[in-house]
Design a protein around this motif. Structure first.
Motif, PDB file in Angstrom:
ATOM      1  N   GLN A 182      39.798  -7.537 136.432  1.00 28.58           N
ATOM      2  CA  GLN A 182      39.686  -6.088 136.276  1.00 28.58           C
ATOM      3  C   GLN A 182      39.582  -5.827 134.771  1.00 28.58           C
ATOM      4  O   GLN A 182      40.528  -6.083 134.025  1.00 28.58           O
ATOM      5  N   ILE A 183      38.411  -5.345 134.349  1.00 32.70           N
ATOM      6  CA  ILE A 183      38.163  -5.135 132.930  1.00 32.70           C
ATOM      7  C   ILE A 183      38.306  -3.652 132.616  1.00 32.70           C
ATOM      8  O   ILE A 183      37.647  -2.813 133.231  1.00 32.70           O
ATOM      9  N   LEU A 184      39.192  -3.354 131.665  1.00 33.27           N
ATOM     10  CA  LEU A 184      39.416  -1.993 131.212  1.00 33.27           C
ATOM     11  C   LEU A 184      38.612  -1.779 129.934  1.00 33.27           C
ATOM     12  O   LEU A 184      38.849  -2.443 128.927  1.00 33.27           O
ATOM     13  N   PHE A 185      37.630  -0.886 130.015  1.00 29.98           N
ATOM     14  CA  PHE A 185      36.821  -0.508 128.858  1.00 29.98           C
ATOM     15  C   PHE A 185      37.407   0.780 128.291  1.00 29.98           C
ATOM     16  O   PHE A 185      37.736   1.700 129.031  1.00 29.98           O
ATOM     17  N   ARG A 186      37.532   0.839 126.953  1.00 28.10           N
ATOM     18  CA  ARG A 186      38.079   2.027 126.299  1.00 28.10           C
ATOM     19  C   ARG A 186      37.151   2.456 125.162  1.00 28.10           C
ATOM     20  O   ARG A 186      36.555   1.608 124.501  1.00 28.10           O
ATOM     21  N   ILE A 187      37.102   3.763 124.944  1.00 25.42           N
ATOM     22  CA  ILE A 187      36.418   4.307 123.775  1.00 25.42           C
ATOM     23  C   ILE A 187      37.457   5.041 122.944  1.00 25.42           C
ATOM     24  O   ILE A 187      38.258   5.824 123.478  1.00 25.42           O
ATOM     25  N   PHE A 188      37.443   4.768 121.634  1.00 25.26           N
ATOM     26  CA  PHE A 188      38.358   5.390 120.688  1.00 25.26           C
ATOM     27  C   PHE A 188      37.574   6.216 119.670  1.00 25.26           C
ATOM     28  O   PHE A 188      36.477   5.826 119.272  1.00 25.26           O
ATOM     29  N   ARG A 189      38.150   7.348 119.274  1.00 28.43           N
ATOM     30  CA  ARG A 189      37.654   8.102 118.131  1.00 28.43           C
ATOM     31  C   ARG A 189      38.735   8.039 117.069  1.00 28.43           C
ATOM     32  O   ARG A 189      39.860   8.466 117.291  1.00 28.43           O
ATOM     33  N   ASP A 190      38.407   7.461 115.929  1.00 27.70           N
ATOM     34  CA  ASP A 190      39.357   7.340 114.809  1.00 27.70           C
ATOM     35  C   ASP A 190      40.673   6.714 115.254  1.00 27.70           C
ATOM     36  O   ASP A 190      41.759   7.137 114.844  1.00 27.70           O
ATOM     37  N   GLY A 191      40.594   5.715 116.133  1.00 30.02           N
ATOM     38  CA  GLY A 191      41.773   4.981 116.567  1.00 30.02           C
ATOM     39  C   GLY A 191      42.535   5.612 117.727  1.00 30.02           C
ATOM     40  O   GLY A 191      43.500   5.035 118.204  1.00 30.02           O
ATOM     41  N   GLN A 239      37.522   1.386 134.387  1.00 31.24           N
ATOM     42  CA  GLN A 239      37.838   0.012 134.792  1.00 31.24           C
ATOM     43  C   GLN A 239      36.774  -0.496 135.756  1.00 31.24           C
ATOM     44  O   GLN A 239      36.306   0.246 136.614  1.00 31.24           O
ATOM     45  N   GLN A 240      36.425  -1.775 135.624  1.00 29.24           N
ATOM     46  CA  GLN A 240      35.404  -2.392 136.466  1.00 29.24           C
ATOM     47  C   GLN A 240      35.891  -3.754 136.944  1.00 29.24           C
ATOM     48  O   GLN A 240      36.342  -4.561 136.136  1.00 29.24           O
ATOM     49  N   VAL A 256      34.219   0.883 120.986  1.00 27.35           N
ATOM     50  CA  VAL A 256      34.348   0.540 122.396  1.00 27.35           C
ATOM     51  C   VAL A 256      34.967  -0.854 122.471  1.00 27.35           C
ATOM     52  O   VAL A 256      34.595  -1.757 121.719  1.00 27.35           O
ATOM     53  N   THR A 257      35.983  -0.978 123.355  1.00 25.44           N
ATOM     54  CA  THR A 257      36.693  -2.244 123.519  1.00 25.44           C
ATOM     55  C   THR A 257      36.753  -2.614 124.997  1.00 25.44           C
ATOM     56  O   THR A 257      36.483  -1.793 125.865  1.00 25.44           O
ATOM     57  N   ALA A 258      37.141  -3.866 125.254  1.00 28.38           N
ATOM     58  CA  ALA A 258      37.359  -4.337 126.627  1.00 28.38           C
ATOM     59  C   ALA A 258      38.614  -5.184 126.636  1.00 28.38           C
ATOM     60  O   ALA A 258      38.930  -5.867 125.659  1.00 28.38           O
ATOM     61  N   GLU A 259      39.334  -5.118 127.766  1.00 27.45           N
ATOM     62  CA  GLU A 259      40.501  -5.974 127.947  1.00 27.45           C
ATOM     63  C   GLU A 259      40.619  -6.319 129.422  1.00 27.45           C
ATOM     64  O   GLU A 259      40.277  -5.518 130.288  1.00 27.45           O
ATOM     65  N   ASN A 260      41.074  -7.530 129.682  1.00 24.36           N
ATOM     66  CA  ASN A 260      41.258  -8.001 131.054  1.00 24.36           C
ATOM     67  C   ASN A 260      42.693  -7.689 131.470  1.00 24.36           C
ATOM     68  O   ASN A 260      43.637  -8.201 130.885  1.00 24.36           O
ATOM     69  N   VAL A 261      42.858  -6.861 132.509  1.00 20.49           N
ATOM     70  CA  VAL A 261      44.198  -6.447 132.918  1.00 20.49           C
ATOM     71  C   VAL A 261      44.746  -7.275 134.082  1.00 20.49           C
ATOM     72  O   VAL A 261      45.847  -7.014 134.560  1.00 20.49           O
TER      73      VAL A 261
END
Length: 142
Positions: free
Chosen positions: A66-75, A82-83, A114-119
């Protein structure tokens, strides 16, 4: 009527290439995928919206990650999705595309990442490309 304030796009990886892949880090770690900068003028730029679109090529290696994709603005996180990514014996290669809208962004230059992490424990998914990330800042009507 909308007026374009700024636009930016990056494509750190242009094609699918398993030989040049990297493993998505296990949560709470994150893999940085792409970064853009957008400038919102100080005068006559409100109301506005920033339209962000990302496409990430991912391959399942073990289990169903399960990959969690996140978008950050200025941190600061402004969006996530999630996909599920399956591995051997099923679909393995995915082009995950998602869009986020950031409304009424204050004046200044903003860094979007944009980041990704495996949950999911005991699974593995790799970024195999392509990676693209774009943003369009527009002044919207009242």
């Amino acid at each position: 009527m909308a007026r374009i304030l700024d636009k930016a796009a990056v494509q750190p990886r242009r094609r699918f290439n398993p030989a040049n892949s990297f493993t998505i880090r296990r949560s709470p770690g994150r893999s940085l995928l792409a970064t853009i900068r957008l400038r919102i003028p100080a005068v006559n730029a409100q109301p506005n919206r920033v339209e962000l679109v990302a496409t990430i090529g991912v391959r399942g290696v073990t289990g169903i990650a399960q990959i969690l994709f996140r978008i950050f603005r200025d941190g600061i996180e402004i969006f996530n999705t999630q996909q599920g990514i399956e591995s051997a014996g099923s679909e393995q290669n995915y082009a995950v595309t998602f869009q986020a809208i950031d409304k009424n962004v204050r004046a200044g230059t903003h860094v979007y990442t944009v980041t990704a992490e495996n949950v999911t424990a005991n699974t593995r998914a790799d970024v195999v490309g392509p990676i693209s990330f774009s943003g369009l800042a527009v002044k919207t009507g009242v």
